[in-house]
Design a protein around this motif. Structure first.
Motif, short mmCIF file in Angstrom:
data_model
loop_
_atom_site.label_atom_id
_atom_site.label_comp_id
_atom_site.label_asym_id
_atom_site.label_seq_id
_atom_site.Cartn_x
_atom_site.Cartn_y
_atom_site.Cartn_z
N VAL A 206 -0.49 34.27 20.11
CA VAL A 206 -0.84 34.84 18.81
C VAL A 206 -1.95 34.01 18.20
CG1 VAL A 206 0.03 35.32 16.48
CG2 VAL A 206 1.53 35.67 18.45
N VAL A 207 -2.98 34.67 17.66
CA VAL A 207 -4.09 33.95 17.02
C VAL A 207 -4.07 34.24 15.51
CG1 VAL A 207 -6.60 33.71 16.85
CG2 VAL A 207 -5.50 33.99 19.10
N VAL A 208 -4.01 33.16 14.74
CA VAL A 208 -4.08 33.27 13.29
C VAL A 208 -5.39 32.64 12.82
CG1 VAL A 208 -3.02 32.62 11.08
CG2 VAL A 208 -1.56 33.10 13.07
N ALA A 209 -6.18 33.41 12.08
CA ALA A 209 -7.39 32.87 11.45
C ALA A 209 -7.14 32.79 9.95
CB ALA A 209 -8.59 33.77 11.72
N THR A 210 -7.62 31.73 9.33
CA THR A 210 -7.53 31.67 7.88
C THR A 210 -8.93 31.64 7.30
OG1 THR A 210 -7.41 29.25 7.74
CG2 THR A 210 -5.34 30.42 8.00
N VAL A 211 -9.11 32.36 6.22
CA VAL A 211 -10.36 32.33 5.45
C VAL A 211 -9.98 31.86 4.06
CG1 VAL A 211 -12.16 33.73 4.38
CG2 VAL A 211 -11.56 34.12 6.77
N PHE A 212 -10.37 30.63 3.75
CA PHE A 212 -10.00 30.07 2.45
C PHE A 212 -11.08 29.07 2.04
CE2 PHE A 212 -7.57 26.85 -0.12
CZ PHE A 212 -7.37 27.68 -1.22
N VAL A 213 -11.83 29.40 1.01
CA VAL A 213 -12.83 28.47 0.49
C VAL A 213 -12.06 27.49 -0.38
CG1 VAL A 213 -15.02 28.20 -0.71
CG2 VAL A 213 -14.59 30.27 0.62
N ASN A 214 -11.72 26.36 0.23
CA ASN A 214 -10.77 25.40 -0.34
C ASN A 214 -11.41 24.62 -1.49
OD1 ASN A 214 -8.69 23.55 -0.64
ND2 ASN A 214 -9.41 22.25 1.04
N PRO A 215 -11.06 24.96 -2.74
CA PRO A 215 -11.72 24.28 -3.86
C PRO A 215 -11.51 22.77 -3.81
CG PRO A 215 -9.89 25.64 -4.64
CD PRO A 215 -10.04 25.93 -3.20
N ALA A 216 -10.39 22.33 -3.21
CA ALA A 216 -10.05 20.90 -3.22
C ALA A 216 -11.02 20.06 -2.40
CB ALA A 216 -8.63 20.71 -2.70
N GLN A 217 -11.81 20.68 -1.51
CA GLN A 217 -12.72 19.87 -0.70
C GLN A 217 -14.16 19.92 -1.18
OE1 GLN A 217 -11.61 22.19 2.92
NE2 GLN A 217 -13.76 22.00 3.48
N PHE A 218 -14.37 20.54 -2.34
CA PHE A 218 -15.72 20.57 -2.94
C PHE A 218 -15.71 19.63 -4.15
CE2 PHE A 218 -15.63 24.48 -0.62
CZ PHE A 218 -16.94 24.77 -0.30
N SER A 219 -16.70 18.73 -4.20
CA SER A 219 -16.78 17.93 -5.43
C SER A 219 -17.74 18.57 -6.43
CB SER A 219 -17.18 16.48 -5.12
OG SER A 219 -18.10 16.43 -4.07
N GLU A 220 -18.68 19.37 -5.94
CA GLU A 220 -19.65 20.01 -6.84
C GLU A 220 -19.23 21.46 -7.08
OE1 GLU A 220 -23.20 18.81 -7.21
OE2 GLU A 220 -22.76 16.87 -6.26
N THR A 221 -18.98 21.81 -8.34
CA THR A 221 -18.55 23.18 -8.62
C THR A 221 -19.66 24.18 -8.30
OG1 THR A 221 -19.08 22.73 -10.91
CG2 THR A 221 -16.74 22.75 -10.34
N SER A 222 -20.95 23.73 -8.39
CA SER A 222 -22.04 24.65 -8.08
C SER A 222 -22.04 25.00 -6.59
CB SER A 222 -23.38 24.04 -8.48
OG SER A 222 -23.54 22.79 -7.83
N ASP A 223 -21.70 24.01 -5.73
CA ASP A 223 -21.63 24.23 -4.29
C ASP A 223 -20.50 25.22 -3.98
OD1 ASP A 223 -22.20 23.89 -1.57
OD2 ASP A 223 -20.91 22.12 -1.39
N LEU A 224 -19.37 25.03 -4.65
CA LEU A 224 -18.22 25.93 -4.46
C LEU A 224 -18.57 27.35 -4.89
CD1 LEU A 224 -15.16 26.45 -3.94
CD2 LEU A 224 -14.73 25.70 -6.29
N ALA B 134 -16.75 41.57 6.14
CA ALA B 134 -17.46 41.23 7.39
C ALA B 134 -16.62 40.23 8.20
CB ALA B 134 -18.82 40.64 7.06
N ASP B 135 -15.96 39.29 7.52
CA ASP B 135 -15.12 38.32 8.22
C ASP B 135 -13.98 39.02 8.95
OD1 ASP B 135 -16.70 36.30 7.29
OD2 ASP B 135 -15.32 35.65 5.71
N ALA B 136 -13.37 40.01 8.30
CA ALA B 136 -12.26 40.72 8.92
C ALA B 136 -12.74 41.43 10.18
CB ALA B 136 -11.65 41.71 7.93
N ARG B 137 -13.93 42.03 10.11
CA ARG B 137 -14.46 42.71 11.31
C ARG B 137 -14.71 41.71 12.43
NH1 ARG B 137 -17.23 45.63 7.28
NH2 ARG B 137 -19.09 44.33 7.47
N ALA B 138 -15.33 40.56 12.09
CA ALA B 138 -15.65 39.55 13.12
C ALA B 138 -14.37 38.96 13.71
CB ALA B 138 -16.52 38.45 12.51
#
Ligand code: AMP
Length: 259
Positions: free
Chosen positions: A50-68, A77-81
């Protein structure tokens, strides 16, 4: 492919696999999937039931809110890929699902998390380690897949798995590059055509295999790297981080051992 957004739905989706003792391969991503992510999914597909993919833009690993805020997002598109690459379950939670009000427990890696990205992005690996442990605990994978492109991240995740006695195997996949040598990154879409040309100095600098020569290549292209040095990441590795316009890029290449 099942698409799930909540922890409850994820548990339900994985219940049959758990009951039947099937092996699960986990591919954590921040989305904006490209051929590098697809290589991880294909490796997981080849080695697990079974393959599980996660798509999560993890706010905890960004120090710059503008980058996040500027991080590219395209879940459809991610779901299709992901589906085309053979993913069985796509888990795309929102931030409050993984960090609900009152969340107050963090994994604080030292060792491999010190220096390089750890210096340039304080708190970055705390966010990475915490979300990885949460995903491992939710998905119970036999194997989790990470790209060599983020070589220090691989070292940190391996260290966390070892130090916390987590029962999974960390598998790595080589960096996937565009034909011109630029390492694929979700952030590349933010480069203008001119910036992209400048960014090609990064793989050229790595190809010199030498920090001083590499720095000269970058200087000629007008790039002042945040770091360009040899680090021991599963063997001697030339690592670089540099800002090109508003986009921060990292890359690395293993150095051949001289025998
Ligand atoms: P990201 O979505 O950027 O957090 O990356 C998710 C996973 O894909 C991480 O394990 C990355 O190391 C990996 N990855 C990102 N870019 C590449 C690439 N060009 N080649 C191989 N793996 C990659």
């Amino acid at each position: 492919m099942k698409r799930v957004q909540t922890i409850a739905e994820l548990r339900r989706a994985l219940e049959p696999a758990r009951l039947e003792g099937m092996s699960v391969g986990l591919v954590p991503t921040m989305g904006a999937l490209h051929a590098g992510h697809v290589a991880l999914l294909q490796a997981a597909r080849a080695e697990n039931d079974v393959v599980v993919a996660t798509v999560f833009v993890n706010p905890a690993q960004f120090s710059e809110t503008s980058d996040l805020a500027a991080y590219p997002r395209d879940l459809e598109a991610d779901a299709r890929a992901a589906e085309a690459a053979g993913t069985d379950v796509l888990f795309a939670p929102d931030a409050a699902e993984l960090y609900p009000p009152g969340f107050a427990t963090w994994i604080e890696p030292k060792g491999a998390a010190e220096g390089l990205e750890g210096t340039q992005r304080p708190g970055h690996f705390r966010g990475v380690a915490t979300v990885c442990v949460k995903l491992f605990s939710l998905v119970h994978p036999a194997r989790a897949y990470f790209g060599r492109k983020d070589a220090q991240q691989v070292a940190v995740v391996r260290q966390v798995v070892r130090d916390l006695n987590l029962e999974l195997e960390i598998r790595t996949v080589e960096t996937v590059r565009d034909p011109d040598g630029l390492a694929l990154s979700s952030r590349n879409v933010r480069l203008s055509p001119a910036e992209r040309t400048v960014a090609l100095a990064i793989p050229r600098a790595l190809a010199t295999g030498d920090p001083a020569a590499g720095r000269a290549v970058l200087r000629d292209a007008g790039i002042e790297p945040e770091y360009l040095e040899v680090a021991d990441l599963d063997g001697p590795t030339l690592v670089v981080a540099a800002q090109v316009g508003a986009t921060r890029l990292i890359d690395n290449t293993p150095l051949r051992r001289i025998v």
